[in-house]
Design a protein around this motif. Structure first.
Motif, PDB file in Angstrom:
ATOM      1  N   GLY A 189     -11.298   8.175 -12.121  1.00  0.00           N
ATOM      2  CA  GLY A 189     -10.228   7.779 -13.024  1.00  0.00           C
ATOM      3  C   GLY A 189     -10.095   6.278 -13.197  1.00  0.00           C
ATOM      4  O   GLY A 189     -10.754   5.484 -12.525  1.00  0.00           O
ATOM      5  N   ASP A 190      -9.193   5.905 -14.093  1.00  0.00           N
ATOM      6  CA  ASP A 190      -8.915   4.496 -14.386  1.00  0.00           C
ATOM      7  C   ASP A 190      -7.648   4.003 -13.694  1.00  0.00           C
ATOM      8  O   ASP A 190      -7.580   2.854 -13.279  1.00  0.00           O
ATOM      9  N   ALA A 191      -6.623   4.865 -13.609  1.00  0.00           N
ATOM     10  CA  ALA A 191      -5.346   4.412 -13.044  1.00  0.00           C
ATOM     11  C   ALA A 191      -4.449   5.597 -12.711  1.00  0.00           C
ATOM     12  O   ALA A 191      -4.488   6.625 -13.379  1.00  0.00           O
ATOM     13  N   TYR A 192      -3.649   5.409 -11.660  1.00  0.00           N
ATOM     14  CA  TYR A 192      -2.532   6.303 -11.410  1.00  0.00           C
ATOM     15  C   TYR A 192      -1.451   5.956 -12.414  1.00  0.00           C
ATOM     16  O   TYR A 192      -1.262   4.790 -12.761  1.00  0.00           O
ATOM     17  N   ARG A 193      -0.684   6.948 -12.840  1.00  0.00           N
ATOM     18  CA  ARG A 193       0.439   6.716 -13.734  1.00  0.00           C
ATOM     19  C   ARG A 193       1.619   7.491 -13.182  1.00  0.00           C
ATOM     20  O   ARG A 193       1.540   8.702 -12.983  1.00  0.00           O
ATOM     21  N   PHE A 194       2.691   6.784 -12.909  1.00  0.00           N
ATOM     22  CA  PHE A 194       3.909   7.386 -12.368  1.00  0.00           C
ATOM     23  C   PHE A 194       5.061   7.080 -13.324  1.00  0.00           C
ATOM     24  O   PHE A 194       5.429   5.916 -13.483  1.00  0.00           O
ATOM     25  N   VAL A 195       5.598   8.097 -13.958  1.00  0.00           N
ATOM     26  CA  VAL A 195       6.716   7.938 -14.894  1.00  0.00           C
ATOM     27  C   VAL A 195       7.875   8.761 -14.326  1.00  0.00           C
ATOM     28  O   VAL A 195       7.771   9.982 -14.203  1.00  0.00           O
ATOM     29  N   PHE A 196       8.972   8.060 -13.977  1.00  0.00           N
ATOM     30  CA  PHE A 196      10.059   8.743 -13.269  1.00  0.00           C
ATOM     31  C   PHE A 196      11.370   7.990 -13.397  1.00  0.00           C
ATOM     32  O   PHE A 196      11.415   6.869 -13.872  1.00  0.00           O
ATOM     33  N   ARG A 197      12.423   8.637 -12.937  1.00  0.00           N
ATOM     34  CA  ARG A 197      13.719   7.998 -12.729  1.00  0.00           C
ATOM     35  C   ARG A 197      13.872   7.855 -11.232  1.00  0.00           C
ATOM     36  O   ARG A 197      13.726   8.823 -10.486  1.00  0.00           O
ATOM     37  N   ASP A 198      14.156   6.635 -10.784  1.00  0.00           N
ATOM     38  CA  ASP A 198      14.276   6.419  -9.348  1.00  0.00           C
ATOM     39  C   ASP A 198      15.611   6.951  -8.839  1.00  0.00           C
ATOM     40  O   ASP A 198      16.432   7.459  -9.607  1.00  0.00           O
ATOM     41  N   ARG A 199      15.834   6.837  -7.558  1.00  0.00           N
ATOM     42  CA  ARG A 199      17.049   7.400  -6.957  1.00  0.00           C
ATOM     43  C   ARG A 199      18.324   6.739  -7.447  1.00  0.00           C
ATOM     44  O   ARG A 199      19.417   7.249  -7.221  1.00  0.00           O
ATOM     45  N   HIS A 200      18.190   5.597  -8.142  1.00  0.00           N
ATOM     46  CA  HIS A 200      19.352   4.902  -8.712  1.00  0.00           C
ATOM     47  C   HIS A 200      19.534   5.222 -10.195  1.00  0.00           C
ATOM     48  O   HIS A 200      20.398   4.655 -10.850  1.00  0.00           O
ATOM     49  N   GLY A 201      18.667   6.114 -10.731  1.00  0.00           N
ATOM     50  CA  GLY A 201      18.763   6.499 -12.136  1.00  0.00           C
ATOM     51  C   GLY A 201      18.044   5.566 -13.089  1.00  0.00           C
ATOM     52  O   GLY A 201      18.144   5.732 -14.301  1.00  0.00           O
ATOM     53  N   GLN A 202      17.306   4.600 -12.571  1.00  0.00           N
ATOM     54  CA  GLN A 202      16.580   3.644 -13.407  1.00  0.00           C
ATOM     55  C   GLN A 202      15.219   4.212 -13.812  1.00  0.00           C
ATOM     56  O   GLN A 202      14.489   4.733 -12.964  1.00  0.00           O
ATOM     57  N   ALA A 203      14.871   4.094 -15.074  1.00  0.00           N
ATOM     58  CA  ALA A 203      13.561   4.539 -15.550  1.00  0.00           C
ATOM     59  C   ALA A 203      12.481   3.617 -14.987  1.00  0.00           C
ATOM     60  O   ALA A 203      12.641   2.393 -14.980  1.00  0.00           O
ATOM     61  N   GLN A 204      11.393   4.213 -14.509  1.00  0.00           N
ATOM     62  CA  GLN A 204      10.267   3.460 -13.951  1.00  0.00           C
ATOM     63  C   GLN A 204       8.982   3.994 -14.558  1.00  0.00           C
ATOM     64  O   GLN A 204       8.854   5.190 -14.823  1.00  0.00           O
ATOM     65  N   ASP A 205       8.020   3.104 -14.746  1.00  0.00           N
ATOM     66  CA  ASP A 205       6.699   3.475 -15.253  1.00  0.00           C
ATOM     67  C   ASP A 205       5.689   2.597 -14.515  1.00  0.00           C
ATOM     68  O   ASP A 205       5.475   1.445 -14.875  1.00  0.00           O
ATOM     69  N   LEU A 206       5.099   3.145 -13.460  1.00  0.00           N
ATOM     70  CA  LEU A 206       4.165   2.386 -12.635  1.00  0.00           C
ATOM     71  C   LEU A 206       2.729   2.746 -12.982  1.00  0.00           C
ATOM     72  O   LEU A 206       2.425   3.900 -13.271  1.00  0.00           O
TER      73      LEU A 206
END
Length: 185
Positions: free
Chosen positions: A141-158
């Motif tokens: 693969g080229d990259a891991y992709r993590f799209v989530f809301r963290d435990r504080h409710g903030q949108a994250q896209d790593l």
């Protein structure tokens, strides 16, 4: 300073405990440390009840949110009786999108999990053929992709690039084999 923070925050709970189970930096001595892009291949050792205990692992950790709403995520790849174990450290309360925990390649998704534990931060560990499948996807693969809301409710896209993972994987295998911690099948 950032590397120091990542080094101190990344170890799993068992890796950060002394012989009595207390949470501490403990007495592990690093015997090997190499960085390959965002991937670290590490071996260390300590005396445990009169015997030398050694370990090797690949680590990637990312602090994605600092105080006061701290958030971090990591992956550890360690030797296991069935080859290797892949453990993702995800904070409880994290909620991934259904397609948000994956490895992307040039032609789209190479691997993804829909494991409820992984998608909700309750526990995300793979071993045996599951770990083998992840390692193969990481090598292709080229990259891991993590799209989530963290435990504080903030949108994250790593996004964790995999361009130098193959070198980290080779180094880890060689170092773990040298210490008789890993037998390749």
């Amino acid at each position: 300073m950032r590397w120091l923070i990542l080094f101190l925050l990344a170890p799993m709970a068992a890796f950060a405990q002394d012989l009595r189970g207390n949470d501490t930096a403990s007495n592990w001595r690093v015997t090997h440390y190499e960085s390959f892009g965002v991937w670290n291949s590490i071996c260390d050792e300590r005396e445990e009840y009169g015997a030398l205990k050694q370990r090797c692992y690949i680590r990637r950790a990312e602090v994605f949110s600092y105080r006061p709403k701290f958030g971090a995520q990591y992956v550890f790849i360690t030797p296991a009786p069935t080859g290797v174990q892949v453990e993702f450290g995800i904070e409880p309360g994290t909620l991934f999108w259904p397609s948000g925990f994956r490895i992307d390649g040039s032609d789209g998704v190479v691997w993804r999990t829909r494991s409820p534990g992984c998608l909700t931060g309750l526990g995300c560990t793979f071993d045996g053929s599951g770990a083998d499948e992840i390692i193969a996807a990481m090598l292709d693969g080229d990259a891991y992709r993590f799209v989530f809301r963290d435990r504080h409710g903030q949108a994250q896209d790593l996004k964790w690039p995999l361009q130098q993972f193959d070198a980290a994987w080779s180094d880890f295998q060689q170092q773990a084999q040298t210490r008789n911690l890993l037998t390749l099948q």
